[in-house]
Design a protein around this motif. Sequence first.
Motif, PDB file in Angstrom:
ATOM      1  N   GLN A 137       0.962  -1.003  -0.119  1.00  0.00           N
ATOM      2  CA  GLN A 137      -0.030   0.148  -0.075  1.00  0.00           C
ATOM      3  C   GLN A 137       0.921   1.289   0.019  1.00  0.00           C
ATOM      4  O   GLN A 137       0.711   1.988  -0.706  1.00  0.00           O
ATOM      5  CB  GLN A 137      -0.749   0.008   1.453  1.00  0.00           C
ATOM      6  N   ALA A 138       1.918   1.298   1.169  1.00  0.00           N
ATOM      7  CA  ALA A 138       2.793   2.393   0.960  1.00  0.00           C
ATOM      8  C   ALA A 138       3.448   2.658  -0.267  1.00  0.00           C
ATOM      9  O   ALA A 138       3.578   3.790  -0.878  1.00  0.00           O
ATOM     10  CB  ALA A 138       3.626   2.467   2.112  1.00  0.00           C
ATOM     11  N   GLY A 139       4.135   1.454  -0.763  1.00  0.00           N
ATOM     12  CA  GLY A 139       4.741   1.630  -2.130  1.00  0.00           C
ATOM     13  C   GLY A 139       3.975   2.162  -3.213  1.00  0.00           C
ATOM     14  O   GLY A 139       4.457   3.087  -4.132  1.00  0.00           O
ATOM     15  N   ASP A 140       2.676   1.743  -3.254  1.00  0.00           N
ATOM     16  CA  ASP A 140       1.802   2.406  -4.346  1.00  0.00           C
ATOM     17  C   ASP A 140       1.520   3.586  -4.323  1.00  0.00           C
ATOM     18  O   ASP A 140       1.758   4.384  -5.262  1.00  0.00           O
ATOM     19  CB  ASP A 140       0.443   1.231  -4.496  1.00  0.00           C
ATOM     20  N   TYR A 141       1.304   4.159  -3.007  1.00  0.00           N
ATOM     21  CA  TYR A 141       1.052   5.339  -2.891  1.00  0.00           C
ATOM     22  C   TYR A 141       2.524   6.299  -3.219  1.00  0.00           C
ATOM     23  O   TYR A 141       2.230   7.442  -3.890  1.00  0.00           O
ATOM     24  CB  TYR A 141       0.552   5.737  -1.309  1.00  0.00           C
ATOM     25  N   ILE A 142       3.525   5.878  -2.798  1.00  0.00           N
ATOM     26  CA  ILE A 142       4.834   6.654  -3.225  1.00  0.00           C
ATOM     27  C   ILE A 142       4.893   6.814  -4.463  1.00  0.00           C
ATOM     28  O   ILE A 142       5.054   7.784  -5.024  1.00  0.00           O
ATOM     29  CB  ILE A 142       5.951   6.088  -2.274  1.00  0.00           C
ATOM     30  N   ARG A 143       4.801   5.723  -5.238  1.00  0.00           N
ATOM     31  CA  ARG A 143       4.929   5.695  -6.808  1.00  0.00           C
ATOM     32  C   ARG A 143       3.957   6.678  -7.351  1.00  0.00           C
ATOM     33  O   ARG A 143       4.255   7.388  -8.221  1.00  0.00           O
ATOM     34  CB  ARG A 143       4.606   4.315  -7.456  1.00  0.00           C
ATOM     35  N   GLU A 144       2.591   6.704  -7.073  1.00  0.00           N
ATOM     36  CA  GLU A 144       1.868   7.462  -7.409  1.00  0.00           C
ATOM     37  C   GLU A 144       2.283   8.967  -7.410  1.00  0.00           C
ATOM     38  O   GLU A 144       2.025  10.028  -8.103  1.00  0.00           O
ATOM     39  CB  GLU A 144       0.190   7.146  -7.021  1.00  0.00           C
ATOM     40  N   GLN A 145       2.346   9.445  -6.101  1.00  0.00           N
ATOM     41  CA  GLN A 145       2.528  10.721  -5.513  1.00  0.00           C
ATOM     42  C   GLN A 145       3.909  11.237  -6.086  1.00  0.00           C
ATOM     43  O   GLN A 145       3.885  12.546  -6.347  1.00  0.00           O
ATOM     44  CB  GLN A 145       2.386  10.873  -4.090  1.00  0.00           C
ATOM     45  N   GLU A 146       4.792  10.340  -6.376  1.00  0.00           N
ATOM     46  CA  GLU A 146       5.999  10.991  -6.880  1.00  0.00           C
ATOM     47  C   GLU A 146       5.721  11.525  -8.265  1.00  0.00           C
ATOM     48  O   GLU A 146       6.314  12.470  -8.848  1.00  0.00           O
ATOM     49  CB  GLU A 146       7.210   9.705  -6.825  1.00  0.00           C
ATOM     50  N   LYS A 147       4.897  10.691  -9.036  1.00  0.00           N
ATOM     51  CA  LYS A 147       4.788  11.299 -10.485  1.00  0.00           C
ATOM     52  C   LYS A 147       3.928  12.370 -10.269  1.00  0.00           C
ATOM     53  O   LYS A 147       3.885  13.530 -11.152  1.00  0.00           O
ATOM     54  CB  LYS A 147       3.759  10.087 -11.105  1.00  0.00           C
ATOM     55  N   THR A 148       2.794  12.429  -9.429  1.00  0.00           N
ATOM     56  CA  THR A 148       2.009  13.847  -9.360  1.00  0.00           C
ATOM     57  C   THR A 148       2.962  15.219  -8.767  1.00  0.00           C
ATOM     58  O   THR A 148       2.817  16.129  -9.390  1.00  0.00           O
ATOM     59  CB  THR A 148       1.210  13.596  -8.259  1.00  0.00           C
TER      60      THR A 148
END
Length: 157
Positions: A137-148
């Motif tokens: 869950q944390a990894g998915d959020y980090i990946r998405e938010q880094e792109k944002t």
Amino acid sequence: MTDTNSIGLHESSASQLAEKLNHLLANYQIFYMNVRGYHWNVRGPHFFELHNKFEELYTDLLTKVDEVAERILTLGHKPVHAYSDYIGMTQIQEDKNVQDGEACVRGILKGYQTLIELQREVLALASDADDEGTAAQAGDYIREQEKTVWMLNAYLG
């Protein structure tokens, strides 16, 4: 008698993760309200573009609020749910009465930077606890938010 919870994690690890996730939840809630405020109050030549983007962002943040709270419950603990608790636990400060589009975007960038940092802490703790669910869950959020973050920085030039 075993010291593991219903999903097989050591209770001490689950407790530490739940505490860290509650801090993350508090930050998400305050950030969500900041972005909601930006959506309502933004003014200027980029109003339509930013108004729509901020709605997209706060809708995603609200989904993540629910997912973080449910992960805390999955770990066998209770999510905090009062704004008075959030204010005392958050690193993200309330951002009131912001109308300038660029200032709103900068506030969003600052919020995401805080969330990413906290999620990296959660990820490390989850990895140490062999908690694949929280780590994913944390990894998915980090990946998405880094792109944002990249996209918002590109918007600002």
